[in-house]
Design a protein around this motif. Structure first.
Motif, PDB file in Angstrom:
ATOM      1  N   MET A  13       0.834  -1.203   0.000  1.00 41.33           N
ATOM      2  CA  MET A  13       0.000   0.000   0.000  1.00 41.33           C
ATOM      3  C   MET A  13       0.874   1.261   0.000  1.00 41.33           C
ATOM      4  O   MET A  13       0.536   2.256  -0.639  1.00 41.33           O
ATOM      5  N   GLU A  14       2.004   1.210   0.682  1.00 39.92           N
ATOM      6  CA  GLU A  14       2.931   2.347   0.692  1.00 39.92           C
ATOM      7  C   GLU A  14       3.567   2.550  -0.677  1.00 39.92           C
ATOM      8  O   GLU A  14       3.823   3.685  -1.086  1.00 39.92           O
ATOM      9  N   VAL A  15       3.796   1.468  -1.409  1.00 38.26           N
ATOM     10  CA  VAL A  15       4.290   1.584  -2.789  1.00 38.26           C
ATOM     11  C   VAL A  15       3.245   2.303  -3.636  1.00 38.26           C
ATOM     12  O   VAL A  15       3.556   3.231  -4.387  1.00 38.26           O
ATOM     13  N   LEU A  16       1.985   1.899  -3.502  1.00 38.52           N
ATOM     14  CA  LEU A  16       0.920   2.531  -4.283  1.00 38.52           C
ATOM     15  C   LEU A  16       0.732   4.000  -3.905  1.00 38.52           C
ATOM     16  O   LEU A  16       0.370   4.818  -4.745  1.00 38.52           O
ATOM     17  N   ALA A  17       0.988   4.335  -2.648  1.00 40.77           N
ATOM     18  CA  ALA A  17       0.874   5.728  -2.204  1.00 40.77           C
ATOM     19  C   ALA A  17       2.062   6.562  -2.649  1.00 40.77           C
ATOM     20  O   ALA A  17       2.039   7.789  -2.546  1.00 40.77           O
ATOM     21  N   GLY A  18       3.122   5.903  -3.120  1.00 45.08           N
ATOM     22  CA  GLY A  18       4.303   6.620  -3.589  1.00 45.08           C
ATOM     23  C   GLY A  18       5.286   6.972  -2.488  1.00 45.08           C
ATOM     24  O   GLY A  18       6.168   7.801  -2.690  1.00 45.08           O
ATOM     25  N   ILE A  19       5.170   6.343  -1.319  1.00 40.63           N
ATOM     26  CA  ILE A  19       6.077   6.669  -0.221  1.00 40.63           C
ATOM     27  C   ILE A  19       7.100   5.566   0.054  1.00 40.63           C
ATOM     28  O   ILE A  19       7.909   5.704   0.967  1.00 40.63           O
ATOM     29  N   HIS A  39       3.487  -1.577 -11.948  1.00 41.03           N
ATOM     30  CA  HIS A  39       2.652  -1.052 -13.033  1.00 41.03           C
ATOM     31  C   HIS A  39       1.471  -0.255 -12.470  1.00 41.03           C
ATOM     32  O   HIS A  39       1.176   0.848 -12.937  1.00 41.03           O
ATOM     33  N   ARG A  40       0.805  -0.800 -11.441  1.00 40.73           N
ATOM     34  CA  ARG A  40      -0.335  -0.114 -10.844  1.00 40.73           C
ATOM     35  C   ARG A  40       0.093   1.215 -10.216  1.00 40.73           C
ATOM     36  O   ARG A  40      -0.586   2.232 -10.363  1.00 40.73           O
ATOM     37  N   ALA A  41       1.223   1.216  -9.530  1.00 39.56           N
ATOM     38  CA  ALA A  41       1.729   2.452  -8.924  1.00 39.56           C
ATOM     39  C   ALA A  41       2.040   3.493 -10.005  1.00 39.56           C
ATOM     40  O   ALA A  41       1.743   4.684  -9.834  1.00 39.56           O
ATOM     41  N   ALA A  42       2.625   3.053 -11.106  1.00 38.88           N
ATOM     42  CA  ALA A  42       2.950   3.969 -12.204  1.00 38.88           C
ATOM     43  C   ALA A  42       1.686   4.546 -12.831  1.00 38.88           C
ATOM     44  O   ALA A  42       1.638   5.738 -13.178  1.00 38.88           O
ATOM     45  N   LEU A  43       0.645   3.731 -12.968  1.00 36.11           N
ATOM     46  CA  LEU A  43      -0.623   4.219 -13.521  1.00 36.11           C
ATOM     47  C   LEU A  43      -1.242   5.290 -12.626  1.00 36.11           C
ATOM     48  O   LEU A  43      -1.758   6.303 -13.118  1.00 36.11           O
ATOM     49  N   ILE A  44      -1.184   5.075 -11.319  1.00 36.99           N
ATOM     50  CA  ILE A  44      -1.730   6.064 -10.386  1.00 36.99           C
ATOM     51  C   ILE A  44      -0.975   7.379 -10.509  1.00 36.99           C
ATOM     52  O   ILE A  44      -1.576   8.456 -10.598  1.00 36.99           O
ATOM     53  N   GLY A  52      -4.295  15.973 -12.360  1.00 45.11           N
ATOM     54  CA  GLY A  52      -4.174  16.815 -11.179  1.00 45.11           C
ATOM     55  C   GLY A  52      -5.308  16.597 -10.185  1.00 45.11           C
ATOM     56  O   GLY A  52      -5.519  17.402  -9.288  1.00 45.11           O
ATOM     57  N   ASN A  53      -6.007  15.488 -10.332  1.00 42.01           N
ATOM     58  CA  ASN A  53      -7.155  15.176  -9.472  1.00 42.01           C
ATOM     59  C   ASN A  53      -6.683  15.001  -8.028  1.00 42.01           C
ATOM     60  O   ASN A  53      -5.901  14.104  -7.730  1.00 42.01           O
ATOM     61  N   PRO A  54      -7.150  15.839  -7.093  1.00 43.36           N
ATOM     62  CA  PRO A  54      -6.697  15.733  -5.701  1.00 43.36           C
ATOM     63  C   PRO A  54      -7.098  14.417  -5.032  1.00 43.36           C
ATOM     64  O   PRO A  54      -6.428  13.976  -4.098  1.00 43.36           O
ATOM     65  N   ALA A  55      -8.144  13.783  -5.514  1.00 42.00           N
ATOM     66  CA  ALA A  55      -8.547  12.484  -4.950  1.00 42.00           C
ATOM     67  C   ALA A  55      -7.473  11.433  -5.205  1.00 42.00           C
ATOM     68  O   ALA A  55      -7.231  10.562  -4.366  1.00 42.00           O
ATOM     69  N   LEU A  56      -6.797  11.521  -6.339  1.00 43.30           N
ATOM     70  CA  LEU A  56      -5.721  10.574  -6.642  1.00 43.30           C
ATOM     71  C   LEU A  56      -4.523  10.792  -5.727  1.00 43.30           C
ATOM     72  O   LEU A  56      -3.806   9.848  -5.406  1.00 43.30           O
ATOM     73  N   ALA A  57      -4.301  12.023  -5.303  1.00 43.95           N
ATOM     74  CA  ALA A  57      -3.197  12.305  -4.386  1.00 43.95           C
ATOM     75  C   ALA A  57      -3.453  11.663  -3.027  1.00 43.95           C
ATOM     76  O   ALA A  57      -2.513  11.300  -2.325  1.00 43.95           O
ATOM     77  N   ARG A  58      -4.722  11.518  -2.654  1.00 40.43           N
ATOM     78  CA  ARG A  58      -5.066  10.921  -1.361  1.00 40.43           C
ATOM     79  C   ARG A  58      -5.217   9.403  -1.443  1.00 40.43           C
ATOM     80  O   ARG A  58      -5.259   8.732  -0.410  1.00 40.43           O
ATOM     81  N   ASP A  86      -7.823   3.433   4.060  1.00 44.05           N
ATOM     82  CA  ASP A  86      -6.965   4.583   3.798  1.00 44.05           C
ATOM     83  C   ASP A  86      -7.788   5.861   3.877  1.00 44.05           C
ATOM     84  O   ASP A  86      -8.928   5.830   4.343  1.00 44.05           O
ATOM     85  N   ASP A  87      -7.232   6.969   3.429  1.00 49.42           N
ATOM     86  CA  ASP A  87      -7.926   8.256   3.519  1.00 49.42           C
ATOM     87  C   ASP A  87      -9.198   8.310   2.680  1.00 49.42           C
ATOM     88  O   ASP A  87     -10.072   9.123   2.946  1.00 49.42           O
ATOM     89  N   VAL A  88      -9.273   7.465   1.647  1.00 51.63           N
ATOM     90  CA  VAL A  88     -10.391   7.547   0.710  1.00 51.63           C
ATOM     91  C   VAL A  88     -11.442   6.469   0.967  1.00 51.63           C
ATOM     92  O   VAL A  88     -12.633   6.743   0.940  1.00 51.63           O
ATOM     93  N   ARG A  89     -11.007   5.238   1.253  1.00 49.13           N
ATOM     94  CA  ARG A  89     -11.965   4.143   1.356  1.00 49.13           C
ATOM     95  C   ARG A  89     -11.374   2.929   2.046  1.00 49.13           C
ATOM     96  O   ARG A  89     -10.182   2.884   2.333  1.00 49.13           O
TER      97      ARG A  89
END
Length: 112
Positions: A13-19, A39-44, A52-58, A86-89
């Motif tokens: 999950m931290e990989v997907l969040a970019g941290i 691949h999934r992390a790169a797509l995000i 620039g969708n702020p929901a994607l940042a969260r 997480d912050d979204v769901r």
């Protein structure tokens, strides 16, 4: 087995969040799972840069593994499910772990 599963899912999950860099999971995930996660992390990241969708940042930020259920399906093979919030769901995660050469490796990782 629950601790290995929990730690692996948290790291994914931290990989997907970019941290967290994906290569830190190279010893835990088999090559196909590692490539899919990367691949999934790169797509995000790409979609966030594009829109620039702020929901994607969260998305995937502050992920917490709430529960883990593990079941042995055969000698040296476990399957597990987890709930991650997480912050979204909240989302479900499914994992299959197999023991090879005294090391547990994730051979399936499905993040809902």
């Amino acid at each position: 087995m629950s601790a290995i599963t929990r730690g692996t899912i948290q790291a994914a999950m931290e990989v997907l969040a970019g941290i967290r860099p994906v290569h830190q999971l190279a010893r835990r995930l088999d090559p196909r799972c590692l490539a899919n996660l990367q691949h999934r992390a790169a797509l995000i990241r790409r979609e966030f840069v594009r829109t620039g969708n702020p929901a994607l940042a969260r998305l995937h930020r502050n992920s917490t593994v709430r529960s883990v259920r593990v079941c042995e399906v055969a000698d040296g093979i476990f399957e597990a499910s987890a709930v991650v919030v997480d912050d979204v769901r909240a989302r479900a995660v499914a994992v299959r772990l197999e023991r090879a050469k005294q090391v547990w490796r994730v051979t399936e990782l499905v993040i809902g």
